[in-house]
Design a protein around this motif. Structure first.
Motif, mmCIF file in Angstrom:
data_model
loop_
_atom_site.group_PDB
_atom_site.id
_atom_site.type_symbol
_atom_site.label_atom_id
_atom_site.label_comp_id
_atom_site.label_asym_id
_atom_site.label_seq_id
_atom_site.Cartn_x
_atom_site.Cartn_y
_atom_site.Cartn_z
ATOM 1 N N LEU A 135 9.031 7.157 -14.218
ATOM 2 C CA LEU A 135 10.464 7.405 -14.347
ATOM 3 C C LEU A 135 10.848 8.714 -13.667
ATOM 4 C CD1 LEU A 135 13.201 6.539 -15.545
ATOM 5 C CD2 LEU A 135 12.580 7.776 -17.629
ATOM 6 N N ALA A 136 9.951 9.691 -13.676
ATOM 7 C CA ALA A 136 10.219 10.970 -13.026
ATOM 8 C C ALA A 136 10.092 10.885 -11.507
ATOM 9 C CB ALA A 136 9.270 12.035 -13.565
ATOM 10 N N GLY A 137 9.695 9.723 -10.987
ATOM 11 C CA GLY A 137 9.669 9.520 -9.545
ATOM 12 C C GLY A 137 8.311 9.635 -8.900
ATOM 13 N N GLY A 138 7.231 9.564 -9.677
ATOM 14 C CA GLY A 138 5.899 9.693 -9.100
ATOM 15 C C GLY A 138 5.600 8.641 -8.051
ATOM 16 N N VAL A 139 5.886 7.373 -8.360
ATOM 17 C CA VAL A 139 5.635 6.286 -7.409
ATOM 18 C C VAL A 139 6.612 6.380 -6.240
ATOM 19 C CG1 VAL A 139 5.685 3.781 -7.092
ATOM 20 C CG2 VAL A 139 4.636 4.757 -9.150
ATOM 21 N N GLU A 140 7.874 6.661 -6.540
ATOM 22 C CA GLU A 140 8.892 6.750 -5.484
ATOM 23 C C GLU A 140 8.514 7.794 -4.438
ATOM 24 O OE1 GLU A 140 13.693 7.662 -5.001
ATOM 25 O OE2 GLU A 140 12.588 8.342 -6.766
ATOM 26 N N ARG A 141 8.018 8.946 -4.872
ATOM 27 C CA ARG A 141 7.659 9.999 -3.914
ATOM 28 C C ARG A 141 6.533 9.549 -2.993
ATOM 29 N NH1 ARG A 141 9.096 13.223 -8.338
ATOM 30 N NH2 ARG A 141 7.020 13.166 -9.268
ATOM 31 N N ARG A 142 5.532 8.866 -3.536
ATOM 32 C CA ARG A 142 4.439 8.383 -2.692
ATOM 33 C C ARG A 142 4.952 7.333 -1.694
ATOM 34 N NH1 ARG A 142 2.438 12.146 -4.859
ATOM 35 N NH2 ARG A 142 0.372 12.308 -5.829
ATOM 36 N N ILE A 143 5.807 6.438 -2.155
ATOM 37 C CA ILE A 143 6.367 5.425 -1.260
ATOM 38 C C ILE A 143 7.171 6.087 -0.148
ATOM 39 C CG2 ILE A 143 7.985 3.499 -1.086
ATOM 40 C CD1 ILE A 143 5.441 2.693 -2.443
ATOM 41 N N ASN A 144 7.962 7.083 -0.495
ATOM 42 C CA ASN A 144 8.791 7.763 0.510
ATOM 43 C C ASN A 144 7.932 8.518 1.522
ATOM 44 O OD1 ASN A 144 11.221 6.821 -0.493
ATOM 45 N ND2 ASN A 144 11.564 8.598 -1.808
ATOM 46 N N GLU A 145 6.794 9.061 1.080
ATOM 47 C CA GLU A 145 5.874 9.709 2.019
ATOM 48 C C GLU A 145 5.398 8.703 3.063
ATOM 49 O OE1 GLU A 145 2.598 11.650 0.097
ATOM 50 O OE2 GLU A 145 3.893 12.607 -1.393
ATOM 51 N N ALA A 146 4.993 7.521 2.591
ATOM 52 C CA ALA A 146 4.507 6.498 3.517
ATOM 53 C C ALA A 146 5.632 6.009 4.429
ATOM 54 C CB ALA A 146 3.924 5.327 2.724
ATOM 55 N N LYS A 147 6.840 5.860 3.883
ATOM 56 C CA LYS A 147 7.970 5.407 4.694
ATOM 57 C C LYS A 147 8.287 6.403 5.804
ATOM 58 C CE LYS A 147 11.535 4.006 2.263
ATOM 59 N NZ LYS A 147 12.458 3.957 1.104
ATOM 60 N N PRO A 167 0.430 5.764 10.792
ATOM 61 C CA PRO A 167 0.123 4.589 9.964
ATOM 62 C C PRO A 167 -1.185 4.720 9.194
ATOM 63 C CG PRO A 167 0.947 3.874 12.082
ATOM 64 C CD PRO A 167 0.770 5.367 12.170
ATOM 65 N N ALA A 168 -2.158 5.413 9.762
ATOM 66 C CA ALA A 168 -3.431 5.599 9.053
ATOM 67 C C ALA A 168 -3.217 6.426 7.796
ATOM 68 C CB ALA A 168 -4.447 6.275 9.973
ATOM 69 N N ARG A 169 -2.394 7.463 7.882
ATOM 70 C CA ARG A 169 -2.113 8.273 6.696
ATOM 71 C C ARG A 169 -1.279 7.484 5.691
ATOM 72 N NH1 ARG A 169 -0.971 12.118 10.660
ATOM 73 N NH2 ARG A 169 1.230 12.295 10.060
ATOM 74 N N ALA A 170 -0.344 6.685 6.200
ATOM 75 C CA ALA A 170 0.461 5.842 5.306
ATOM 76 C C ALA A 170 -0.419 4.821 4.596
ATOM 77 C CB ALA A 170 1.555 5.127 6.101
ATOM 78 N N GLU A 171 -1.373 4.268 5.319
ATOM 79 C CA GLU A 171 -2.286 3.292 4.716
ATOM 80 C C GLU A 171 -3.091 3.916 3.587
ATOM 81 O OE1 GLU A 171 -6.047 0.399 5.980
ATOM 82 O OE2 GLU A 171 -4.983 1.551 7.508
ATOM 83 N N GLU A 172 -3.528 5.161 3.792
ATOM 84 C CA GLU A 172 -4.300 5.850 2.752
ATOM 85 C C GLU A 172 -3.460 6.048 1.483
ATOM 86 O OE1 GLU A 172 -6.588 10.145 2.073
ATOM 87 O OE2 GLU A 172 -5.806 9.597 4.053
ATOM 88 N N ILE A 173 -2.196 6.446 1.650
ATOM 89 C CA ILE A 173 -1.306 6.651 0.499
ATOM 90 C C ILE A 173 -1.097 5.346 -0.257
ATOM 91 C CG2 ILE A 173 1.079 7.187 -0.165
ATOM 92 C CD1 ILE A 173 1.110 9.176 2.223
ATOM 93 N N LEU A 174 -0.805 4.282 0.483
ATOM 94 C CA LEU A 174 -0.513 2.994 -0.149
ATOM 95 C C LEU A 174 -1.764 2.380 -0.756
ATOM 96 C CD1 LEU A 174 1.959 1.485 2.488
ATOM 97 C CD2 LEU A 174 2.472 2.797 0.417
ATOM 98 N N ASP A 175 -2.907 2.630 -0.123
ATOM 99 C CA ASP A 175 -4.172 2.133 -0.673
ATOM 100 C C ASP A 175 -4.423 2.710 -2.065
ATOM 101 O OD1 ASP A 175 -5.739 0.179 0.461
ATOM 102 O OD2 ASP A 175 -6.505 1.480 2.042
ATOM 103 N N ARG A 176 -4.146 4.004 -2.224
ATOM 104 C CA ARG A 176 -4.360 4.638 -3.522
ATOM 105 C C ARG A 176 -3.383 4.091 -4.561
ATOM 106 N NH1 ARG A 176 -7.803 8.503 -4.152
ATOM 107 N NH2 ARG A 176 -6.765 9.384 -5.977
ATOM 108 N N LEU A 177 -2.163 3.855 -4.147
ATOM 109 C CA LEU A 177 -1.196 3.264 -5.074
ATOM 110 C C LEU A 177 -1.637 1.875 -5.501
ATOM 111 C CD1 LEU A 177 2.429 4.129 -3.888
ATOM 112 C CD2 LEU A 177 1.355 4.699 -6.063
ATOM 113 N N LEU A 178 -2.095 1.085 -4.541
ATOM 114 C CA LEU A 178 -2.531 -0.275 -4.859
ATOM 115 C C LEU A 178 -3.764 -0.249 -5.757
ATOM 116 C CD1 LEU A 178 -2.094 -3.295 -4.393
ATOM 117 C CD2 LEU A 178 -3.524 -3.121 -2.349
ATOM 118 N N ALA A 179 -4.677 0.688 -5.504
ATOM 119 C CA ALA A 179 -5.884 0.789 -6.328
ATOM 120 C C ALA A 179 -5.548 1.157 -7.765
ATOM 121 C CB ALA A 179 -6.843 1.815 -5.726
#
Length: 465
Positions: free
Chosen positions: A160-172, A206-218
């Motif tokens: 709710l404080a935006g933890g997931v949103e911030r990671r998504i925005n980094e990848a975007k 994209p490689a850095r974005a993939e790393e961020i999203l990989d951790r979220l998915l994991a």
């Protein structure tokens, strides 16, 4: 409403009870919509004070029937001007007594003043539409309400404080940089490229974005574990002490404990927290050749439950064992459970001698469900079995939404496709890969969406939220 999915609108005033429908010391009635304060004024004992109320000001007064002037309840009333409240639009909340007739009467008065009954999730829907939160935060609202342990509540609060949103925005941001670089190269052939055109490999971002999203998915498996919990069943032959241990875990007498074998004819369930994980605990019928059709049905249901449980704690009666050698029946039952089984000696207080520092399987010490001996060690062993195998760092956000997981997978597929063919395919095709990845991330946060999808998601919320 289409096929049970509400059709939300945002151009009227809505109201609903925000607290549980039941007798209580206090209740909260929430209302939102442009002009909602003016609509309420005729029913408030201090209408001019209400009209002049500053942002988030708290007022004391009476709710009255505008037609008769009859007082309905003494209330406190908070006012939220545009942008200040939960929904991001003009709103107010009424704090009244938790009397069901009084609550019902206030809601009826609001209906007469032009307030429509809010649909499930409609306040949060308006908050999303007014930019107060993205979809990851909106989903976290539902997860907070549904949390069954303190750990689950804490993780949802982080979202709710935006933890997931911030990671998504980094990848975007990284993907948007890549897309911009591709479009510059498309617009300017290499010999005409401006000095500002990027000359680094396109795949670095994209490689850095993939790393961020990989951790979220994991993190999804761990996030769902704390939300949905696990099913743990107590099993064993009759009189192994399952019901005693069940009651000990619950700290109350829920299961009947009796020396007569076959007392538990059907399974009993209860919810307990363990290491922050919601555990649905089951006490099952003793596993033996049944004595009569009722017990036979109980054993059949217990075996079905054991087959579907995430973990089975199998108790072996130490008081009946010959030198702590388990019977052939116990051995066969444990073998059938495989890796889901965790076997332990019980009733060591009544055993001729203590086990030699270990249980009958899994390296567990013996326990006594009657005296509590060995229970702390058993709980520690259970926590290790249930805890996530790859726990993430404390500040790492966890995603617990199936919708988010599917869209993360979709975005990662597009990114990996881009990286695998970057050196072989034309730039215009590569650009489509990045656009697809960005579109999936936009769906997660809500920039890319449909009304039907939003209505389906918010309709799962409770009324008043």
């Amino acid at each position: 409403m289409t096929h049970g999915i509400p059709a939300y609108t945002t151009d009227d005033c809505i109201a609903a009870l925000a607290t549980a429908w039941g007798r209580s010391a206090l209740a909260i009635i929430r209302a939102s919509g442009q002009g909602s304060v003016e609509r309420l004024a005729p029913a408030f004992s201090r209408p001019e004070k209400l009209r002049a109320a500053r942002e988030t000001e708290l007022l004391h007064g009476l709710i009255r029937d505008p037609a008769s002037g009859e007082a309905v309840d003494e209330v406190m009333l908070s006012v939220f001007r545009d942008g200040a409240g939960y929904t991001g639009e003009e709103a107010f909340e009424i704090y009244c007594h938790g009397s069901l007739p009084g609550i019902r009467r206030i809601l009826e008065l609001l209906g007469g003043l032009g307030f429509r009954q809010a649909q499930p999730g409609e306040f949060t829907y308006r908050a999303f539409c007014n930019g107060k939160m993205d979809l990851t935060r909106a989903e976290a609202v539902e997860e907070i309400i549904a949390a069954r342990t303190g750990k689950a509540h804490c993780l949802a609060l982080h979202r709710l404080a935006g933890g997931v949103e911030r990671r998504i925005n980094e990848a975007k941001t990284l993907l948007a940089e890549t897309l911009a670089g591709i479009e510059i190269r498309l617009d300017y052939p290499e010999e005409d490229a401006p000095d500002s055109a990027p000359d680094s490999p396109l795949s670095s971002s994209p490689a850095r974005a993939e790393e961020i999203l990989d951790r979220l998915l994991a993190s999804y498996t761990e996030g769902r574990l704390y939300q949905e919990g696990v099913r743990v069943a107590l099993a064993g032959r009759p009189n192994a002490g399952k019901s005693s241990l069940f009651n000990l875990f619950l700290k109350e007498e829920r299961s009947i404990v009796c020396e007569e074998p076959g007392t538990t004819r059907d399974y009993i369930e209860a919810l307990i927290p363990l290491a922050g994980i919601p555990v649905k605990l089951y006490d099952t019928a003793g596993l033996r050749s049944p004595d009569g059709p009722a017990e036979a049905e109980g054993v059949r249901r217990s075996r079905l439950l054991l087959d579907s449980a995430d973990l089975v704690l199998y108790l072996v009666d130490a008081s009946q064992a010959d030198g702590f050698r388990m019977s052939a029946a116990d051995g066969e039952n444990i073998r059938r459970l495989g890796v889901r089984g965790l076997a332990v000696w019980n009733k060591i207080d009544a055993a001729p001698r203590l086990p030699a520092g270990r249980g009958c399987a899994g390296g567990l010490p013996g326990i006594s469900a009657r005296t509590g001996e060995g229970i702390p060690e058993l709980l520690s062993a259970l926590e290790k079995r249930l805890a996530p195998r790859q726990a993430l760092s404390g500040d790492e956000p966890l995603t617990g939404s199936l919708r988010q997981r599917d869209l993360l997978e979709k975005s990662l597929t597009a990114i990996r496709r881009f990286r695998s063919r970057e050196e072989k395919y034309p730039l215009d095709i590569l650009a489509e890969d990045i656009r697809e990845a960005l579109s999936a991330l936009g769906e997660i946060t809500g920039e890319v969406t449909t009304e039907e999808m939003l209505a389906l998601m918010f309709s799962r919320f409770c009324v008043g939220k």
